[in-house]
Every structure is written in structure tokens, then in C-alpha cells.
Enzyme design. Structure first.
Site, mmCIF file in Angstrom:
data_model
loop_
_atom_site.group_PDB
_atom_site.id
_atom_site.type_symbol
_atom_site.label_atom_id
_atom_site.label_comp_id
_atom_site.label_asym_id
_atom_site.label_seq_id
_atom_site.Cartn_x
_atom_site.Cartn_y
_atom_site.Cartn_z
ATOM 1 N N GLY A 8 0.998 -1.299 0.129
ATOM 2 C CA GLY A 8 0.185 0.159 -0.033
ATOM 3 C C GLY A 8 0.739 1.177 0.017
ATOM 4 O O GLY A 8 0.539 2.388 0.677
ATOM 5 N N GLY A 11 -0.130 4.953 -1.012
ATOM 6 C CA GLY A 11 -1.260 5.517 -0.260
ATOM 7 C C GLY A 11 -0.895 6.475 0.606
ATOM 8 O O GLY A 11 0.145 7.124 0.740
ATOM 9 N N GLN A 12 -1.974 7.038 1.512
ATOM 10 C CA GLN A 12 -1.610 8.252 2.130
ATOM 11 C C GLN A 12 -0.448 8.012 3.273
ATOM 12 O O GLN A 12 0.442 8.846 3.268
ATOM 13 C CB GLN A 12 -2.971 8.593 3.038
ATOM 14 N N ARG A 36 -2.476 -0.780 -7.977
ATOM 15 C CA ARG A 36 -2.686 -0.595 -9.450
ATOM 16 C C ARG A 36 -1.970 1.154 -9.729
ATOM 17 O O ARG A 36 -1.775 1.271 -10.899
ATOM 18 C CB ARG A 36 -4.162 -0.364 -9.583
ATOM 19 N N ASP A 53 -0.496 -7.485 -5.426
ATOM 20 C CA ASP A 53 -1.901 -7.748 -5.010
ATOM 21 C C ASP A 53 -1.848 -8.477 -4.023
ATOM 22 O O ASP A 53 -1.435 -9.968 -4.041
ATOM 23 C CB ASP A 53 -2.757 -8.349 -6.266
ATOM 24 N N TYR A 142 -15.382 -2.090 8.186
ATOM 25 C CA TYR A 142 -13.942 -1.662 8.513
ATOM 26 C C TYR A 142 -13.536 -1.931 9.980
ATOM 27 O O TYR A 142 -12.445 -2.368 10.042
ATOM 28 C CB TYR A 142 -14.007 0.012 8.261
ATOM 29 N N LYS A 146 -10.863 -4.312 11.512
ATOM 30 C CA LYS A 146 -9.648 -3.981 12.437
ATOM 31 C C LYS A 146 -9.585 -4.851 13.712
ATOM 32 O O LYS A 146 -8.365 -5.401 14.036
ATOM 33 C CB LYS A 146 -10.041 -2.584 12.798
HETATM 34 C C1 AKB Z 1 -10.905 6.441 8.265
HETATM 35 O O1 AKB Z 1 -11.503 7.668 8.576
HETATM 36 O O2 AKB Z 1 -11.373 5.487 7.689
HETATM 37 C C2 AKB Z 1 -9.562 6.304 8.590
HETATM 38 C C3 AKB Z 1 -9.216 5.838 10.132
HETATM 39 C C4 AKB Z 1 -9.589 6.773 11.367
HETATM 40 O O3 AKB Z 1 -9.097 4.568 10.302
HETATM 41 N N1 AKB Z 1 -8.786 7.581 8.514
#
Ligand code: AKB
Length: 319
Positions: A8, A11-12, A36, A53, A142, A146
Site C-alpha cells: 500500500g 497510499g496516504q 494499481r 496484489d 472496516y 480492524k
Molecule cells: C478512516 O476515516 O477511515 C481512517 C481511520 C480513522 O481509520 N482515517
């Protein structure tokens, strides 16, 4: 850490972690891996770059065999709001990718940094001074990924001896690469709009306090944790860390010190608002402070000044 793979990487977080690691360990010892996106020019010029990937174990195993690294910073992941739009893809990338990384790390003897998030908490977690060890019943896919990821990393440590470590990142603020599809993204977007258009419409409502951190602190935290003396770590996956907690109107007031005409308006996105309402307002990061001497350097004031200085230069001028 002698030789490192960063997944990754475009990414940021990766865009800033890769140069920091290369400065410390040398360009030939830090392999940036993207999926990608075309990588930034300096990624190819200043060190090794590969495309892979993480959801395809063969593609990942080829990288293990070719580059022979001993540490992985595994950053590939879908953020909270995009994950909610496609939960199946989120599970595939966020959990499937992590499982592949852990399995191969077990086989090839690698240490793994895997970032968790404030998203690992949920609506029945205490929101103020959120403890290190507390209720984790997130309501987003998400967050489900996590928490599962934290537990899976602990499992690979206790059962297989894989040196897994992680932090629960708050919202991250940076000027180099935009985040893509997170709930805390407003705190980055606002700076771009403030400089370009002198106005911003925020998708979270006034009074929504969330933990945040400036990217230099986030990058330093990842490196310092991976360098920490393992005998001092009672927790591993994952440490609460934070640097500041603010609501949108407080960030607005800071920006107005530099751009007095800046106007903030609000148009609430119900999906992201309900995600934000289920996350901590302010985490207790004393375990990280005690176990590996974590300490943030940037306050809200310092971060705002630095973001405005750097972004206005990047965007071609002064205010
Ligand atoms: C998001 O907002 O999804 C992320 C995080 C806090 O994990 N920046």
C-alpha cells in the site's frame, strides 16, 4: 529491521513512510509495493518498487522470494467509508490481504507492522479517554476487519512467534497524498479547499470530536514501535496513539488565523456521521507512552501552521 517491504506504498501513509524508511535504512533496503496506481517518480528513482496484489498469495510470495525482506509494513487497506459501500471487497482486501501477509511472514520469518484504527472501537466503547483494553464491538465492516486483524496478529505472535506489532491510528492529516474514502478525510480536504477556494462544506456536523494526528508523528510512531525493545511490550496489537482531539469548528478557527476570510458550512453525510459518532473522541494512549515511550510532537496549532505553509507552497504561492 534491515530490509523492508511496504505494501500500500502509494497510499496516504505509505507515501510518507517509504521516504522516511529509505532515509534511515537506504533506498535499496526499502521495497515500495503498490497495487494499481502509477507510483510517484521518486518511488522508482530512490529505491526499489514492485507491483503486487496482497489478495493474491502467489503474487505476494514472489515478492518474498525475490526481495528477501525481514520486516513488512502492511498498509494496503480500504478506508471506512468506501469499505461501507462494498463490505465484501473490504473483507477481501483488509482481512484476506492481512491473512496472506501473516501466513507468508510465518513461513519466511518476517516481522509485521499492521495498522489498526480508532475504527476498531464501536458505539458501546467509552468515548472519552478510551482505555487501551476495553469493549470493541464496532458497527462498520472496516471496524470488524480492524478488530479481527488485531486478534489475528496477536494469534500469529502467540502461536507462531511472528513479531507482529500495531497501533490504532486516529484520523491522519497530511499534505502529500490525499486519503481515499475515510470518515476523518474532512480534516485533510478542508486545507486544500481553504487555500484554493477559501470555503469548505464539511460532511460531519459541528461538535464531532475525533482523535487526529499529523503524518510526521504517524510515520515516526510506526518506525519507533517496530524498533522498540520487545521485552518492554505488554501489548502488541494494537496500541492506542493520539496527538490531538478536535471538532470541525475548532479546526476552522485555527485555519482562520491564517486565512481570515475562510468560510465553513455543513452538509452532513449520514453514513459518515454515524461512523464518526461510534468512534472515540479521545483515546488514552498511556500504554504506548509507558511501553515504548510514544510521544506526539505536533499539536493542533503546530499541525495547522505546517499544513498551511507546506500546502500553499505546493499549490504554487503564498496566501
Ligand atoms: C478512516 O476515516 O477511515 C481512517 C481511520 C480513522 O481509520 N482515517
Amino acid at each position: 529491521m534491515k530490509r523492508i517491504l511496504v505494501t500500500g506504498a502509494t497510499g496516504q501513509i505509505g507515501s510518507e513512510l517509504v521516504p522516511a524508511l529509505r532515509k534511515k535504512y537506504g533506498g535499496d533496503n526499502v521495497i515500495a509495493a503498490g497495487h494499481r496506481k502509477t507510483p510517484q517518480k521518486d518511488f522508482i528513482e530512490e529505491g526499489l518498487y514492485t507491483t503486487l496484489d496482497v489478495t493474491e498469495i502467489e503474487s505476494l510470495e514472489k515478492a518474498f522470494q525475490e526481495y528477501r525482506f525481514d520486516t513488512i509494513f502492511h498498509l494496503s487497506s480500504l478506508l471506512s467509508a468506501v469499505a461501507e459501500e462494498n463490505p465484501q471487497a473490504a473483507w477481501k482486501v483488509n482481512m484476506g490481504g492481512l491473512y496472506n501477509v501473516l501466513e507468508l511472514s510465518r513461513k519466511y520469518g518476517c516481522a509485521v507492522f499492521s495498522p489498526s484504527s480508532i475504527g476498531a472501537f464501536g458505539p458501546n466503547t467509552p468515548r472519552n479517554n478510551t482505555p487501551q483494553d476495553t469493549i470493541q464491538r464496532p458497527s462498520t465492516i472496516y471496524g470488524v476487519c480492524k478488530v479481527s486483524g488485531e486478534l489475528l496478529c496477536d494469534y500469529y505472535f502467540t502461536h507462531y512467534g511472528v513479531d507482529t506489532r500495531g497501533v490504532r491510528y486516529p484520523g491522519l492529516i497530511s499534505y502529500k497524498t490525499l486519503p481515499g474514502g475515510g470518515t476523518t478525510d474532512y480534516a485533510v480536504d478542508i486545507f486544500f479547499r481553504a487555500i484554493q477556494e477559501k470555503s469548505y462544506t464539511c460532511f460531519l456536523q459541528k461538535g464531532t470530536y475525533l482523535d487526529m494526528m499529523y503524518m510526521p508523528d504517524a510515520v515516526r510512531a510506526a518506525i519507533e514501535l517496530m524498533e522498540a525493545d520487545p521485552s518492554q511490550l505488554k501489548h502488541r496489537n494494537a496500541f492506542n496513539i493520539t496527538a490531538m482531539s478536535f471538532a470541525p469548528e475548532e479546526l476552522t478557527a485555527q485555519i482562520q488565523k491564517y486565512i481570515p476570510g475562510f468560510l465553513m458550512s455543513y452538509q452532513v453525510d449520514p453514513v459518515r456521521q454515524s461512523i464518526a459518532d461510534s468512534w472515540p473522541r479521545h483515546m488514552d494512549d498511556s500504554a504506548a507512552r509507558d511501553e515504548w515511550s510514544w510521544k506526539p510532537q505536533y499539536s493542533l496549532e503546530d499541525m495547522t501552521k505546517d499544513m498551511i505553509d507546506r500546502l500553499s507552497k505546493k499549490m504554487g504561492g503564498t496566501l
